[in-house]
Scaffold this active site. Structure first.
Site, PDB file in Angstrom:
ATOM      1  N   ASP A 191      -7.827  -7.437   0.281  1.00 19.50           N
ATOM      2  CA  ASP A 191      -6.877  -7.680   1.374  1.00 19.50           C
ATOM      3  C   ASP A 191      -7.553  -7.276   2.658  1.00 19.50           C
ATOM      4  O   ASP A 191      -8.414  -6.374   2.661  1.00 19.50           O
ATOM      5  CB  ASP A 191      -5.604  -6.841   1.228  1.00 19.50           C
ATOM      6  CG  ASP A 191      -5.832  -5.409   1.690  1.00 19.50           C
ATOM      7  OD1 ASP A 191      -6.443  -4.619   0.934  1.00 19.50           O
ATOM      8  OD2 ASP A 191      -5.445  -5.080   2.830  1.00 19.50           O
ATOM      9  N   GLY A 234     -11.246   4.021   0.552  1.00 19.45           N
ATOM     10  CA  GLY A 234     -12.253   4.789   1.278  1.00 19.45           C
ATOM     11  C   GLY A 234     -13.545   4.050   1.506  1.00 19.45           C
ATOM     12  O   GLY A 234     -14.569   4.673   1.794  1.00 19.45           O
ATOM     13  N   ASP A 248       0.856  -1.184   0.000  1.00 17.28           N
ATOM     14  CA  ASP A 248       0.000   0.000   0.000  1.00 17.28           C
ATOM     15  C   ASP A 248       0.896   1.239   0.000  1.00 17.28           C
ATOM     16  O   ASP A 248       2.123   1.142   0.044  1.00 17.28           O
ATOM     17  CB  ASP A 248      -0.998  -0.039   1.159  1.00 17.28           C
ATOM     18  CG  ASP A 248      -0.326  -0.013   2.519  1.00 17.28           C
ATOM     19  OD1 ASP A 248       0.890   0.223   2.588  1.00 17.28           O
ATOM     20  OD2 ASP A 248      -1.030  -0.237   3.525  1.00 17.28           O
ATOM     21  N   SER A 249       0.269   2.407  -0.063  1.00 16.28           N
ATOM     22  CA  SER A 249       1.048   3.644  -0.220  1.00 16.28           C
ATOM     23  C   SER A 249       1.482   4.216   1.121  1.00 16.28           C
ATOM     24  O   SER A 249       2.281   5.160   1.153  1.00 16.28           O
ATOM     25  CB  SER A 249       0.192   4.685  -0.931  1.00 16.28           C
ATOM     26  OG  SER A 249      -0.863   5.092  -0.068  1.00 16.28           O
ATOM     27  N   GLY A 250       0.940   3.693   2.194  1.00 17.75           N
ATOM     28  CA  GLY A 250       1.210   4.251   3.515  1.00 17.75           C
ATOM     29  C   GLY A 250       0.165   5.257   3.964  1.00 17.75           C
ATOM     30  O   GLY A 250       0.042   5.540   5.155  1.00 17.75           O
ATOM     31  N   GLY A 251      -0.595   5.794   3.005  1.00 19.89           N
ATOM     32  CA  GLY A 251      -1.534   6.872   3.328  1.00 19.89           C
ATOM     33  C   GLY A 251      -2.593   6.475   4.338  1.00 19.89           C
ATOM     34  O   GLY A 251      -2.852   7.195   5.303  1.00 19.89           O
ATOM     35  N   PHE A 252      -3.174   5.303   4.128  1.00 22.96           N
ATOM     36  CA  PHE A 252      -4.273   4.891   5.004  1.00 22.96           C
ATOM     37  C   PHE A 252      -3.811   4.794   6.446  1.00 22.96           C
ATOM     38  O   PHE A 252      -4.488   5.258   7.370  1.00 22.96           O
ATOM     39  CB  PHE A 252      -4.857   3.551   4.537  1.00 22.96           C
ATOM     40  CG  PHE A 252      -5.960   3.047   5.416  1.00 22.96           C
ATOM     41  CD1 PHE A 252      -7.243   3.569   5.306  1.00 22.96           C
ATOM     42  CD2 PHE A 252      -5.723   2.071   6.377  1.00 22.96           C
ATOM     43  CE1 PHE A 252      -8.264   3.120   6.134  1.00 22.96           C
ATOM     44  CE2 PHE A 252      -6.742   1.617   7.204  1.00 22.96           C
ATOM     45  CZ  PHE A 252      -8.014   2.143   7.078  1.00 22.96           C
ATOM     46  N   GLN A 296     -11.337   7.461  -5.070  1.00 26.34           N
ATOM     47  CA  GLN A 296     -11.921   7.981  -3.834  1.00 26.34           C
ATOM     48  C   GLN A 296     -13.265   8.631  -4.161  1.00 26.34           C
ATOM     49  O   GLN A 296     -13.782   8.452  -5.261  1.00 26.34           O
ATOM     50  CB  GLN A 296     -10.947   8.965  -3.158  1.00 26.34           C
ATOM     51  CG  GLN A 296      -9.716   8.288  -2.544  1.00 26.34           C
ATOM     52  CD  GLN A 296     -10.049   7.476  -1.281  1.00 26.34           C
ATOM     53  OE1 GLN A 296     -11.169   7.530  -0.737  1.00 26.34           O
ATOM     54  NE2 GLN A 296      -9.081   6.677  -0.823  1.00 26.34           N
ATOM     55  N   ASP A 342      -2.891   8.268  -1.614  1.00 26.65           N
ATOM     56  CA  ASP A 342      -4.202   8.910  -1.693  1.00 26.65           C
ATOM     57  C   ASP A 342      -4.552   9.452  -0.316  1.00 26.65           C
ATOM     58  O   ASP A 342      -3.854   9.180   0.663  1.00 26.65           O
ATOM     59  CB  ASP A 342      -5.277   7.925  -2.168  1.00 26.65           C
ATOM     60  CG  ASP A 342      -5.435   6.744  -1.221  1.00 26.65           C
ATOM     61  OD1 ASP A 342      -4.481   6.460  -0.458  1.00 26.65           O
ATOM     62  OD2 ASP A 342      -6.483   6.089  -1.231  1.00 26.65           O
TER      63      ASP A 342
END
Lengths: 374, 374
Positions: A264, A214, A90-94, A187, A144
């Site tokens: 996931d 989201g 993942d991008s780390g954002g969440f 999103q 995101d």
């Protein structure tokens, strides 16, 4: 080379195959989450033996510990954790949004402090791509901004538009890497028009796959399904559709019915650590005293040996005494059930009997667990 | 039928074989401890794959949870935990002394309250045998009173004499069960005369094996070895000699040199959960920051795959992030090393080169771990 082929459809449900240099992934696929370089309480080969063909790594956790540059100098995440198959990061954002402290979102990116030691970090779309490349990820996600639901429309719109601009920057930063994939993330909260706008914007940029972010962030399941009903037909059909962070088995079945290819979730391993076992007859809470004297196995007709060899009484004992073996066995049982579910769906879609399969699965869930002993 | 045969000796060291209906045990043997019906963080087959032929179960823990009658109704401890091989159970006495609350020793036995929920229990020599039979134990220990060292002579004498009377009652309660074994336990603290008196008293009663209790309870290693030097020659030579609760690798090597056949200890699994790895080059503390960037494995020439496949940096990461997989891998590495050590000793005794083997082992320990990376 990264590639996606669609082998069969049945209604909206899709049977596909993702090719990567590290192996193929049959879809619909469930990806176990290897948060910090380990699928918790499982050896890598035990994860593979459940049927998993790809796992997920969390950029947020890995950038804090042991650090992306360190993982790279140790040969990348596959070597580090001895998982030779494909990895999606993942991008780390969440997790910045859900775990980090003092976070501040700007046009440039997000600054935050580590939840472990308070040290300061910055994550931009470009740095997120850089970290994921350092980890040697096979499928890379754009950064995101993921907001919780319910939310006001202006807030959903702002986050969606920011995520679109970050998508563009992510694409530029990723460049041309045919052996890897970059996925955009739709999103727009629970607003169909915003979701459509996001999907169209991402498709115009062009990605190797499209994720839906989201969702599963506090809204009812019917809201999630309504968003999918309207959104998924708008996604490019010749790429994978990935529903991020979802979910429980009925979320996954409902997602497959709506054209989702990848899932996931930490739920199966986390539930296992909390004493819950998923089977074709629903979920069993092994903490419950009804199992204390129950010599019956979890499911004596399961293809998974762990469901047949240990009694409920033994698993109850392990859970009550907080023995690691309980978490090990139940994580394995749950990941196996998730693979059994997605494997069954793949087979049913191929044979054009997915509606029947779904009905059968739901009938077994509704039957529920065995009655307690007298 | 339970049986012990002595195949070779080399100095005081002995190479033997215990036969039980559930399989044989090559001695000198190290028995992993399955405290509460599980060798912590290990599947039973993983324990077996380290080379272990017998495990130990703790009567105290199992009588509290899940309860001996419950284990019996579920088919006994082997079925309960799915370990088909031999099991030795302790009498419960040692852990009553170290863990339980409000304990009171009388001639009849010991009363105490559970450290878990405060409920009251009584353990007598007869009840201890009954519990161990309910567990379906293959090798049963008499109840004894184990005191900490240093202690005054009158106290050591009192506990030794009480243990002897309990030994007699245990023998009567055990009766005639040729498929199982009952072991007496030598007490007497660090006093050679008391130890000799205890051993003679037990031999007069007659047991299938003789354990040495009350060591590794706080005294220096040289005190323990001195007691063994004087005591072990007095034990009946045609039965197994078991040094209870011992120990670290150098305790075990020293015990074998003095004629001990069986050992058990929580140390290898507990040390594993605390980030320590035992190898032929001593112990490695993986918490140490020196391993953070070290891509080298624990021991690239080890016969154990886990010592070769994971980097020190990865194990350091797992230990620092408190991931269960770290405890799983390090428990496996430590139990494997203990089996490698006892297996090497068996082979050396058979070949009449045990002194050379011991010197080589100690030379490798003294070499120590690899130097840190520059």
């Amino acid at each position: 080379m990264f590639d996606f082929s669609l082998n069969a459809t049945d209604g909206a449900a899709r049977r596909g195959r993702i090719a990567t240099p590290r192996g193929q992934i049959n879809t619909p696929a469930f990806m176990p989450v290897g948060t910090a370089g380990t699928v918790k309480a499982m050896y890598p080969e035990q994860v593979r033996e459940t049927g998993a063909e790809i796992i997920l790594g969390n950029t947020y956790h890995l950038m804090l510990r042991p650090g992306a540059e360190r993982v790279a100098s140790l040969g990348g995440l596959h070597t580090f954790m001895d998982w030779p198959g494909p990895i999606l990061t993942d991008s780390g954002g969440f997790q910045v949004m859900s775990l980090a402290q003092l976070r501040k979102v700007t046009e440039k990116g997000v600054t935050f402090r580590s939840h472990i030691d308070g040290s300061a970090y910055e994550l931009t779309p470009e740095r997120s791509i850089e970290i994921q490349l350092l980890l040697d990820s096979d499928i890379i996600m754009q950064l995101d901004e993921c907001i919780a639901l319910p939310a006001e429309r202006p807030e959903m719109e702002r986050a969606m538009e920011l995520s679109l601009r970050w998508a563009e920057r992510s694409k530029t930063a990723f460049g041309n890497r045919p052996e890897r994939a970059l996925f955009g993330i739709v999103q727009g909260g629970d607003d169909p028009a915003l979701r459509a706008q996001s999907a169209a914007g991402l498709a115009a940029i062009g990605f190797d796959g499209y994720a839906i972010g989201g969702l599963a962030v506090g809204e009812p399941q019917e809201t999630m399904f309504r968003v999918l009903d309207e959104l998924v037909p708008d996604l490019p059909a010749d790429t994978p559709h990935y529903l991020m962070g979802v979910g429980k088995p009925d979320d996954i079945l409902g997602g497959i019915e709506r054209g989702i290819d990848m899932f996931d979730c930490v739920h199966p391993t986390r539930a296992g650590r909390h004493g819950h076992a998923y089977t074709r007859f629903g979920v069993i809470n092994l903490k419950n005293a009804r199992h204390r004297d129950d010599a019956r196995p979890i499911d004596e007709e399961s293809p998974n040996p762990n469901c047949r060899r240990f009694s409920r009484a033994y698993l109850h004992h392990l859970v009550k005494t907080e023995e690691m073996l309980g978490a090990m066995i139940l994580s394995q049982i749950n990941l196996s059930y998730y693979q059994e579910l997605t494997g069954g769906a793949r087979d049913a879609i191929e044979r054009g009997v997915f509606a029947q399969f779904s009905a059968d699965v739901r009938r077994q869930w509704a039957r529920g667990d065995l009655p307690p002993l007298d």
